[in-house]
Design a protein around this motif. Structure first.
Motif, PDB file in Angstrom:
ATOM      1  N   ARG A  90       5.527   4.334  -9.035  1.00 51.27           N
ATOM      2  CA  ARG A  90       5.341   3.343  -7.499  1.00 51.27           C
ATOM      3  C   ARG A  90       5.244   2.322  -7.833  1.00 51.27           C
ATOM      4  O   ARG A  90       4.450   1.399  -8.338  1.00 51.27           O
TER       5      ARG A  90
ATOM      6  N   ASP B 113       2.913   1.749 -10.951  1.00 47.13           N
ATOM      7  CA  ASP B 113       1.809   3.162 -10.810  1.00 47.13           C
ATOM      8  C   ASP B 113       1.985   4.398 -11.897  1.00 47.13           C
ATOM      9  O   ASP B 113       2.963   4.284 -11.922  1.00 47.13           O
TER      10      ASP B 113
ATOM     11  N   ALA C  66       2.422   6.725 -10.262  1.00 45.70           N
ATOM     12  CA  ALA C  66       3.592   7.718  -9.916  1.00 45.70           C
ATOM     13  C   ALA C  66       4.761   7.684 -10.193  1.00 45.70           C
ATOM     14  O   ALA C  66       5.514   8.315  -9.260  1.00 45.70           O
TER      15      ALA C  66
ATOM     16  N   ASP D  63      -4.555  -5.482  -5.909  1.00 46.62           N
ATOM     17  CA  ASP D  63      -5.613  -5.893  -5.107  1.00 46.62           C
ATOM     18  C   ASP D  63      -5.490  -7.237  -4.397  1.00 46.62           C
ATOM     19  O   ASP D  63      -5.757  -8.011  -3.465  1.00 46.62           O
TER      20      ASP D  63
ATOM     21  N   ASP E 138       0.658  -1.119  -0.254  1.00 44.73           N
ATOM     22  CA  ASP E 138      -0.014  -0.136  -0.209  1.00 44.73           C
ATOM     23  C   ASP E 138       0.969   1.275   0.142  1.00 44.73           C
ATOM     24  O   ASP E 138       0.834   1.569   1.001  1.00 44.73           O
ATOM     25  N   PRO E 139       1.391   1.910  -1.187  1.00 44.22           N
ATOM     26  CA  PRO E 139       2.246   3.325  -0.910  1.00 44.22           C
ATOM     27  C   PRO E 139       1.550   4.170  -0.739  1.00 44.22           C
ATOM     28  O   PRO E 139       2.530   4.889  -0.687  1.00 44.22           O
ATOM     29  N   ASP E 140      -0.065   4.334  -0.800  1.00 45.44           N
ATOM     30  CA  ASP E 140       0.001   5.613  -0.036  1.00 45.44           C
ATOM     31  C   ASP E 140      -0.292   5.778   1.978  1.00 45.44           C
ATOM     32  O   ASP E 140      -0.489   6.132   2.062  1.00 45.44           O
ATOM     33  N   GLU E 141       0.236   4.392   2.360  1.00 45.28           N
ATOM     34  CA  GLU E 141      -0.459   4.318   3.800  1.00 45.28           C
ATOM     35  C   GLU E 141       1.106   3.353   4.205  1.00 45.28           C
ATOM     36  O   GLU E 141       1.317   4.179   5.394  1.00 45.28           O
TER      37      GLU E 141
ATOM     38  N   ARG F  47       3.872  -1.354  -6.334  1.00 45.29           N
ATOM     39  CA  ARG F  47       2.500  -1.990  -6.014  1.00 45.29           C
ATOM     40  C   ARG F  47       1.730  -3.229  -6.460  1.00 45.29           C
ATOM     41  O   ARG F  47       2.104  -3.314  -6.944  1.00 45.29           O
TER      42      ARG F  47
END
Length: 605
Positions: free
Chosen positions: A346, A342, A344, A351, A304-307, A348
């Motif tokens: 990154r 992704d 950006a 899911d 989870d690159p965002d978290e 990932r």
């Protein structure tokens, strides 16, 4: 670190609590139902506490003694029960605090709180979330997604290439001549060479010339080496001193158009763990320790690159120097189809692959913890020691909790059991002379039938406990306790443990019970209308076949055909579902509760 409570994947209750505990169980169930913080269904609360009581009682621990709390915590942690039973214990201690606060329960509760706090530090938040989130996704979608990953999709090709067996090197690896065709299965251009060329690009232990890796050993190709080990641990291949051959799980894999979810998950999880811990093959100095730390941090971030929290522990000059080496592992995982880049830029994990990938991260963390805690030497796959990180008992326990099962040497074990039976037929496996193949096959068939009859027909305590498993599953399914039913099923072991029954014994008792019910005309008129409870599709199909066979009182006689048509896991769960469906139909017909009925008909009187 995570404050999320992890769901249990461990062993459930397989026995009932003693009569003296019933008053406490009833009080706990009512307290849970009346509590404004829980609003838990009393039946579910009762089932949960019964499960906890059974687990503690089997180890001689008294749940009602607050001084035993520390020992109970150790039991739950060491036995892999950290999730659901921890929650039940937590609720139970609050119940005791409310109803008998002077009895030492305050200290007991503080012990549990401390244990929960420390156990929360085991997994990074994002890993725990990935494991939980995977359980909410459609299993069929996850299965299809995993089936498309090259390391899963090309297993069939690998097994067909192995055929009846292939010669390997003394280190248990592919011969140099075989590296090229097997690496090509994964889209890797490589060849085995006696001497590395003096020109080209050095990458991951190989010299790359015009896009082709020149290696002296398979172990110099990290992706191929990781796949090889994943296939071994998943029992898809078996490694002997001189050959590789198909493993005990290969036939099931080849029989299916698409691998089962659990099997594909096992291959991916072990592959990921192998890739992430590549630095374990070198001495654990500052450089390799840093590579391990950075690699694991990148893998966690990809979930989870965002978290994701930065686990790299700072940004030293050494970190910056070795970061590209750690990122190479993510490139390998991307090449294997497990990680994408992704928009950006990154890494990932898709899911539908996060659950299997996260299991690999957990296994990798277990390897690393064992290396640090035990001060072990680095693992060298090419040395004379046949062990690997996956053979470590702690790693095996982690694999079991993650649903990854390894049963090496199954074929040899079966033949050792058949040997004395064949000897009675005049056939000595150690000095086998085949003069008439038909005679040998007939003797083998008779010996196998006798072996299966012994394995699937328990007596005494094993029979009683097998009936208890059926009773617990039936009660849970009748009361919508799907998680408890699944936990009971997952807790049945391949072989008997003490008085606890084996998979074969639970199957045999269930099929025999169904045959007995269908041979009774009065009961048969009722159970012939039995409906299989909702469950996974493969196990429901097995249950329907079992009920169909039982209508003629011949389910047990068709055991071989059932196992041949369905996977062993499906036959186990299908038998439990079929018995549950028939028992529920009988209870409805008689106008009694399912608990009352199974307490009468699923006991060993």
């Amino acid at each position: 670190m995570s404050k999320r409570k992890k769901r249990t994947l461990g062993n459930p209750a397989r026995s009932r609590p003693h009569v003296g505990a019933q008053a406490v169980i009833r009080g706990f169930a009512h307290w849970m139902g009346d509590s404004p913080e829980t609003f838990t269904d009393p039946a579910a609360a009762r089932a949960g506490l019964e499960a906890l009581l059974a687990v503690t009682a089997r180890s001689g621990l008294d749940l009602h003694d607050p001084d035993e709390t520390e020992n109970i915590l150790d039991l739950l942690i060491e036995g892999g029960h950290e999730g659901g039973l921890f929650d039940v214990l937590h609720d139970y201690l609050h119940f005791r605090l409310d109803t008998s606060p002077e009895g030492g329960w305050v200290d007991a509760h503080e012990l549990l709180e401390a244990a929960l706090s420390s156990s929360d530090d085991v997994l990074p938040d994002v890993v725990a979330a990935a494991l939980e989130d995977a359980g909410r996704l459609d299993p069929d979608q996850r299965r299809h997604a995993l089936a498309e990953v090259p390391i899963v999709a090309r297993v069939r090709d690998m097994l067909e290439w192995i055929g009846s067996g292939r010669a390997i090197t003394a280190s248990g690896a592919l011969r140099r001549a075989d590296i090229a065709p097997v690496a090509a299965l994964l889209g890797i251009a490589a060849r085995g060479v006696a001497k590395s060329p003096h020109w080209g690009e050095f990458r991951d232990g190989a010299v790359v010339v015009e896009g082709e890796a020149h290696v002296q050993s398979m172990w110099e190709l990290p992706t191929l080496a990781a796949w090889w080990e994943a296939l071994r641990v998943a029992d898809l291949i078996e490694i002997t001193r001189t050959r590789v051959r198909r493993g005990s799980a290969a036939s099931d894999w080849l029989d299916e158009a698409m691998p089962q979810l659990d099997d594909a998950t096992a291959v991916v999880a072990v592959f990921v763990a192998q890739e992430l811990t590549g630095a374990l093959q070198s001495d654990p100095d500052d450089w390799n320790t840093t590579i391990l730390r950075l690699t694991l941090a990148h893998a966690v971030a990809a979930l989870d690159p965002d978290e994701a929290v930065d686990l790299a522990g700072g940004h030293t000059a050494l970190d910056e120097l070795l970061r590209p080496r750690a990122e190479r592992t993510l490139e390998h995982l991307a090449g294997a189809g497990l990680v994408i880049v992704d928009d950006a830029g990154r890494y990932r994990v898709p899911d539908l692959l996060r659950g299997a990938f996260a299991r690999g991260v957990v296994l990798a963390m277990t390897f690393i913890a064992g290396l640090v805690d035990d001060d072990q030497e680095a693992f060298d796959p090419g040395d004379d020691d046949d062990s690997s990180p996956f053979d470590d008992p702690e790693v095996r326990a982690t694999m079991a909790r993650l649903g990854i099962v390894h049963t090496p040497g199954m074929a040899a074990e079966v033949m050792s059991e058949l040997a004395p039976l064949l000897a009675e037929e005049g056939i000595d496996l150690d000095n086998l002379v085949v003069e008439d193949l038909d005679v040998v096959n007939a003797a083998l068939a008779r010996a196998t039938e006798r072996r299966n009859l012994d394995r699937f027909t328990p007596v005494g305590q094993h029979r009683a406990m097998a009936l208890t498993v059926h009773r617990l599953v039936t009660e849970a399914l009748a009361e919508n306790g799907v998680e408890l039913a699944r936990a009971v099923m997952d807790g049945v072991q391949p072989d008997p443990v003490g008085n606890l029954p084996s998979v074969a014994q639970v199957i045999g008792v269930g099929l025999g019970t169904l045959d007995e019910w269908h041979r009774d005309p009065a009961v048969a008129r009722v159970v012939v209308r039995a409906q299989v409870p909702e469950w996974d599709a493969a196990e429901v199909r097995a249950a329907r076949d079992i009920l169909k066979a039982a209508r003629n009182g011949a389910a047990f006689d068709q055991l071989g055909a059932l196992i041949g048509r369905h996977r062993g896991k499906s036959v186990l769960e299908g038998t439990l579902l079929a018995v549950a469906g028939a028992a529920i139909a009988r209870a409805e017909h008689e106008g009694v509760t399912v608990r009352d009925l199974v307490g009468r008909v699923l006991t060993d009187d």
